[in-house]
Design a protein around this motif. Structure first.
Motif, PDB file in Angstrom:
ATOM      1  N   ALA A   1       0.871  -1.186   0.000  1.00 22.22           N
ATOM      2  CA  ALA A   1       0.000   0.000   0.000  1.00 22.22           C
ATOM      3  C   ALA A   1       0.902   1.228   0.000  1.00 22.22           C
ATOM      4  O   ALA A   1       1.849   1.312   0.780  1.00 22.22           O
ATOM      5  CB  ALA A   1      -0.899  -0.003   1.224  1.00 22.22           C
TER       6      ALA A   1
ATOM      7  N   TRP B   1      -2.410   4.723  -4.153  1.00 23.76           N
ATOM      8  CA  TRP B   1      -3.745   4.973  -3.617  1.00 23.76           C
ATOM      9  C   TRP B   1      -4.313   6.302  -4.077  1.00 23.76           C
ATOM     10  O   TRP B   1      -5.525   6.474  -4.250  1.00 23.76           O
ATOM     11  CB  TRP B   1      -3.656   4.904  -2.093  1.00 23.76           C
ATOM     12  CG  TRP B   1      -4.948   4.893  -1.344  1.00 23.76           C
ATOM     13  CD1 TRP B   1      -6.198   4.664  -1.812  1.00 23.76           C
ATOM     14  CD2 TRP B   1      -5.090   5.143   0.059  1.00 23.76           C
ATOM     15  NE1 TRP B   1      -7.126   4.748  -0.809  1.00 23.76           N
ATOM     16  CE2 TRP B   1      -6.455   5.035   0.364  1.00 23.76           C
ATOM     17  CE3 TRP B   1      -4.191   5.432   1.092  1.00 23.76           C
ATOM     18  CZ2 TRP B   1      -6.945   5.227   1.653  1.00 23.76           C
ATOM     19  CZ3 TRP B   1      -4.671   5.605   2.367  1.00 23.76           C
ATOM     20  CH2 TRP B   1      -6.045   5.504   2.638  1.00 23.76           C
TER      21      TRP B   1
ATOM     22  N   ARG C   1      -4.093   8.766  -2.183  1.00 29.50           N
ATOM     23  CA  ARG C   1      -4.400   9.373  -0.891  1.00 29.50           C
ATOM     24  C   ARG C   1      -3.204   9.097   0.018  1.00 29.50           C
ATOM     25  O   ARG C   1      -2.425   8.184  -0.212  1.00 29.50           O
ATOM     26  CB  ARG C   1      -5.673   8.792  -0.284  1.00 29.50           C
ATOM     27  CG  ARG C   1      -6.895   8.832  -1.207  1.00 29.50           C
ATOM     28  CD  ARG C   1      -8.133   8.279  -0.529  1.00 29.50           C
ATOM     29  NE  ARG C   1      -8.578   9.165   0.553  1.00 29.50           N
ATOM     30  CZ  ARG C   1      -9.389  10.220   0.378  1.00 29.50           C
ATOM     31  NH1 ARG C   1      -9.839  10.511  -0.832  1.00 29.50           N
ATOM     32  NH2 ARG C   1      -9.757  10.960   1.397  1.00 29.50           N
TER      33      ARG C   1
ATOM     34  N   ASP D   1      -4.560  10.774   5.057  1.00 31.44           N
ATOM     35  CA  ASP D   1      -4.806   9.334   5.126  1.00 31.44           C
ATOM     36  C   ASP D   1      -3.501   8.557   5.330  1.00 31.44           C
ATOM     37  O   ASP D   1      -2.421   9.017   4.959  1.00 31.44           O
ATOM     38  CB  ASP D   1      -5.468   8.849   3.831  1.00 31.44           C
ATOM     39  CG  ASP D   1      -6.882   9.371   3.675  1.00 31.44           C
ATOM     40  OD1 ASP D   1      -7.719   9.057   4.537  1.00 31.44           O
ATOM     41  OD2 ASP D   1      -7.142  10.094   2.692  1.00 31.44           O
TER      42      ASP D   1
ATOM     43  N   PRO E   1      -1.449   5.067   4.454  1.00 35.34           N
ATOM     44  CA  PRO E   1      -1.306   3.817   3.704  1.00 35.34           C
ATOM     45  C   PRO E   1      -1.112   2.604   4.622  1.00 35.34           C
ATOM     46  O   PRO E   1      -1.516   1.494   4.267  1.00 35.34           O
ATOM     47  CB  PRO E   1      -0.065   4.057   2.838  1.00 35.34           C
ATOM     48  CG  PRO E   1      -0.026   5.549   2.654  1.00 35.34           C
ATOM     49  CD  PRO E   1      -0.499   6.094   3.983  1.00 35.34           C
TER      50      PRO E   1
ATOM     51  N   TRP F   1      -2.551   2.024   7.611  1.00 35.70           N
ATOM     52  CA  TRP F   1      -3.879   1.571   8.033  1.00 35.70           C
ATOM     53  C   TRP F   1      -4.655   0.985   6.857  1.00 35.70           C
ATOM     54  O   TRP F   1      -5.433   0.043   7.014  1.00 35.70           O
ATOM     55  CB  TRP F   1      -4.669   2.708   8.669  1.00 35.70           C
ATOM     56  CG  TRP F   1      -4.263   3.006  10.070  1.00 35.70           C
ATOM     57  CD1 TRP F   1      -3.706   4.152  10.550  1.00 35.70           C
ATOM     58  CD2 TRP F   1      -4.402   2.140  11.197  1.00 35.70           C
ATOM     59  NE1 TRP F   1      -3.466   4.058  11.898  1.00 35.70           N
ATOM     60  CE2 TRP F   1      -3.891   2.836  12.319  1.00 35.70           C
ATOM     61  CE3 TRP F   1      -4.891   0.848  11.370  1.00 35.70           C
ATOM     62  CZ2 TRP F   1      -3.855   2.273  13.586  1.00 35.70           C
ATOM     63  CZ3 TRP F   1      -4.857   0.282  12.635  1.00 35.70           C
ATOM     64  CH2 TRP F   1      -4.352   0.986  13.723  1.00 35.70           C
ATOM     65  N   ARG F   2      -4.429   1.514   5.680  1.00 39.34           N
ATOM     66  CA  ARG F   2      -5.055   0.976   4.475  1.00 39.34           C
ATOM     67  C   ARG F   2      -4.652  -0.493   4.287  1.00 39.34           C
ATOM     68  O   ARG F   2      -5.498  -1.356   4.012  1.00 39.34           O
ATOM     69  CB  ARG F   2      -4.613   1.802   3.264  1.00 39.34           C
ATOM     70  CG  ARG F   2      -5.096   1.315   1.901  1.00 39.34           C
ATOM     71  CD  ARG F   2      -6.524   1.651   1.678  1.00 39.34           C
ATOM     72  NE  ARG F   2      -6.948   1.434   0.298  1.00 39.34           N
ATOM     73  CZ  ARG F   2      -8.204   1.446  -0.086  1.00 39.34           C
ATOM     74  NH1 ARG F   2      -9.178   1.650   0.805  1.00 39.34           N
ATOM     75  NH2 ARG F   2      -8.530   1.262  -1.347  1.00 39.34           N
TER      76      ARG F   2
ATOM     77  N   GLN G   1      -6.354  -2.802   6.874  1.00 38.75           N
ATOM     78  CA  GLN G   1      -7.748  -3.093   6.533  1.00 38.75           C
ATOM     79  C   GLN G   1      -7.841  -4.119   5.404  1.00 38.75           C
ATOM     80  O   GLN G   1      -8.699  -5.023   5.428  1.00 38.75           O
ATOM     81  CB  GLN G   1      -8.464  -1.804   6.150  1.00 38.75           C
ATOM     82  CG  GLN G   1      -8.645  -0.847   7.326  1.00 38.75           C
ATOM     83  CD  GLN G   1      -8.972   0.568   6.881  1.00 38.75           C
ATOM     84  OE1 GLN G   1      -8.982   0.867   5.686  1.00 38.75           O
ATOM     85  NE2 GLN G   1      -9.210   1.445   7.841  1.00 38.75           N
TER      86      GLN G   1
ATOM     87  N   PHE H   1     -10.003  -2.411  -2.852  1.00 36.27           N
ATOM     88  CA  PHE H   1      -8.569  -2.290  -2.620  1.00 36.27           C
ATOM     89  C   PHE H   1      -7.781  -2.499  -3.909  1.00 36.27           C
ATOM     90  O   PHE H   1      -6.732  -3.132  -3.921  1.00 36.27           O
ATOM     91  CB  PHE H   1      -8.116  -3.317  -1.573  1.00 36.27           C
ATOM     92  CG  PHE H   1      -8.680  -3.100  -0.200  1.00 36.27           C
ATOM     93  CD1 PHE H   1      -8.276  -2.027   0.574  1.00 36.27           C
ATOM     94  CD2 PHE H   1      -9.639  -3.974   0.310  1.00 36.27           C
ATOM     95  CE1 PHE H   1      -8.799  -1.832   1.847  1.00 36.27           C
ATOM     96  CE2 PHE H   1     -10.167  -3.787   1.572  1.00 36.27           C
ATOM     97  CZ  PHE H   1      -9.748  -2.710   2.351  1.00 36.27           C
TER      98      PHE H   1
END
Length: 503
Positions: A239, A244, A246, A261, A263, A265-266, A269, A394
């Motif tokens: 990520a 992304w 973001r 944001d 990456p 935590w992305r 998830q 994703f």
């Protein structure tokens, strides 16, 4: 050599813990005393061969000593008596192919790997490349080093068997093909290029099967004979703020988390979507649709393994207190053999040194391995993982596949399995059939069409700690039920004769 001479020679040499001499003589043409004498004389050189090989680590993941590792593997093969040995280039790291033509009616293939896992010397109690010999309670004296048991110790012991036979003036009763690679520890991304070279494939087709040397005797001397192995896919999920669109393109001060944001935590998830809430069952859509349940025979074999094995010893060895869902041992073993897995090998994001560092990372990576069971395939797994991530939003998570291969299966009635069982019986070793090794090796290159060969693991002796600090391989056994290096050497000699005697 007549029977009287054989018996007199046996008495002079004394008794061995494994392989009663009269039993060995029955299929070695009476040459067993000479071969054992040669193996005993070669013992110091056989141990040094392992130590010297450990001192040259070839690590595919770090591109360390890969050409040197292939050259060393070639030299080891020629030194052991192979007629020819050739370095085989691939799109990645090279392999080695060697041939020993003994003019025999049957041919046996053997698989080697010359690469090893990475290591951190700070985690080891003995230097990982020194090959020091240390005491291992319950087993004896062992070589400690990276690659000691996975796989240089067992492989070098097979080579020791060839040295002993040559020094005793005994020609092996089978022709031998050696296929070696330098990328097993990164899931063999280019090994197929070696196996499928036309001349190599044609030679392999004429063999009785292939095996990989092993040393898995437990403290009671027992071994598992595996009828297959899980497949594997090794990959990274990445990520990043860049992909992304973001989050930051590079690391920034953590105070900006209030408005930017993450990456990292992305990635967390995305990872959580791959498994159930407890992390124990893959939740990738369609993951189980081709998984074949255990057969009645496989369940029977697992039940026998549960009865004959020690749950407490296994937990102690693994350093665990409970199995998943607090399952009884037999059910835990059924799960081990039958269930595909999604495992996180490592997570990397931001700062990982001592103390804290207040940053918001711009990139996060998870290293995963996916273990596969019949009838899953590597291609299916990769396709379904990508579809799963895309469907859940994703699509920006990058999948970087390092390597992998399908599961293997070999029939219980196959010649290679029956030869193993016969050898263990003759050594007085309790061998338990195991439906499937939970680990992986690229046996599918051999067991799948167009070769469709039987394949397996074989070897006496003990070692442990593969992929871990303080990996070791026992050379001087103080346990009468476990082979040291000389008896392990004789085990490979007898296997050759058992393959030659196949009806």
């Amino acid at each position: 050599m007549d029977r009287r001479h054989f018996l007199n020679t046996s008495l002079m040499l004394g008794a061995s813990a494994l392989f009663p001499r009269a039993v060995m003589a029955a299929t070695t043409g009476g040459f067993y005393p000479e071969v054992r004498k040669a193996a005993e004389a070669n013992r110091a050189a056989d141990i040094k061969r392992i130590q010297d090989w450990i001192a040259l680590p070839s690590i595919a993941a770090e591109n360390l000593n890969m050409p040197e590792g292939a050259q060393y593997m070639k030299a080891l093969a020629l030194d052991a008596g192979f007629d020819s040995a050739e370095i085989i280039p691939t799109d990645g790291h090279p392999g080695v192919y060697a041939v020993m033509d003994n003019g025999a009616p049957r041919t046996l293939a053997v698989y080697f790997m010359y690469d090893v896992k990475q290591f951190d010397p700070a985690e080891w109690s003995s230097p990982p490349l020194a090959g020091k010999i240390v005491d291992k309670p319950g087993f004896g004296r062992a070589i400690v080093g990276r690659g000691a048991v996975n796989q240089k110790g067992p492989e070098a012991t097979f080579l020791a068997a060839l040295h002993a036979m040559r020094d005793a003036g005994v020609k092996p009763p089978v022709n031998i093909l050696l296929v070696a690679e330098g990328e097993e520890e990164i899931a063999s991304p280019h090994f197929q290029q070696i196996v499928q070279r036309p001349d190599i494939m044609q030679a392999l087709k004429g063999s009785e099967g292939i095996f990989i040397p092993a040393s898995w005797q437990d403290i009671n001397g027992g071994v598992n004979v595996n009828l297959g192995s899980k497949g594997v896919v090794e990959l990274e999920l990445v990520a990043s703020g860049e992909s992304w669109g973001r989050g930051p393109a590079a690391d920034i001060h953590s105070s900006y988390k209030a408005m930017v944001d993450s990456p990292a935590w992305r990635l967390v998830q995305a990872l959580q979507s791959l498994v159930t809430a407890d992390g124990n069952t893959p939740a990738i859509e369609g993951w189980f649709e081709n998984v074949r349940p255990l057969s009645a025979r496989e369940k029977e074999l697992i039940a026998e393994a549960a009865r004959s094995g020690s749950e407490a010893a296994r937990k102690e060895q693994l350093g665990v207190a409970r199995w998943i869902d607090d399952l009884p041992y037999q059910q835990a073993l059924e799960r081990l053999a039958s269930q595909p897995t999604v495992n996180i090998e490592g997570l990397v994001a931001g700062y990982t040194g001592p103390g804290g560092k207040t940053i918001l990372p711009g990139r996060a990576t998870a290293k995963l391995d996916l273990r596969l069971v019949p009838n899953q395939t590597r291609r299916e797994a990769e396709t379904k993982l990508r579809a799963h991530l895309d469907k859940r939003g994703f699509s920006d998570i990058e999948i970087v596949v390092g390597g992998g291969y399908d599961p293997t299966e070999t029939a219980e009635s196959s010649a290679i399995i029956q030869a193993q069982l016969a050898t263990y019986r003759r050594a007085g070793v309790n061998a338990t059939l195991n439906p499937r090794l939970a680990g992986s090796w690229p046996g599918a290159m051999f067991t799948a069409p167009p070769l469709s060969l039987p394949a397996g693991h074989f070897g006496l002796g003990h070692g442990s700690g593969a992929h871990a600090p303080n990996e070791y391989y026992v050379v001087d056994s103080t346990n009468p039920r476990v082979a040291g290096i000389t008896d392990a050497t004789l085990g490979y000699v007898d296997l050759l004769y058992q393959v030659a005697a196949i009806g």
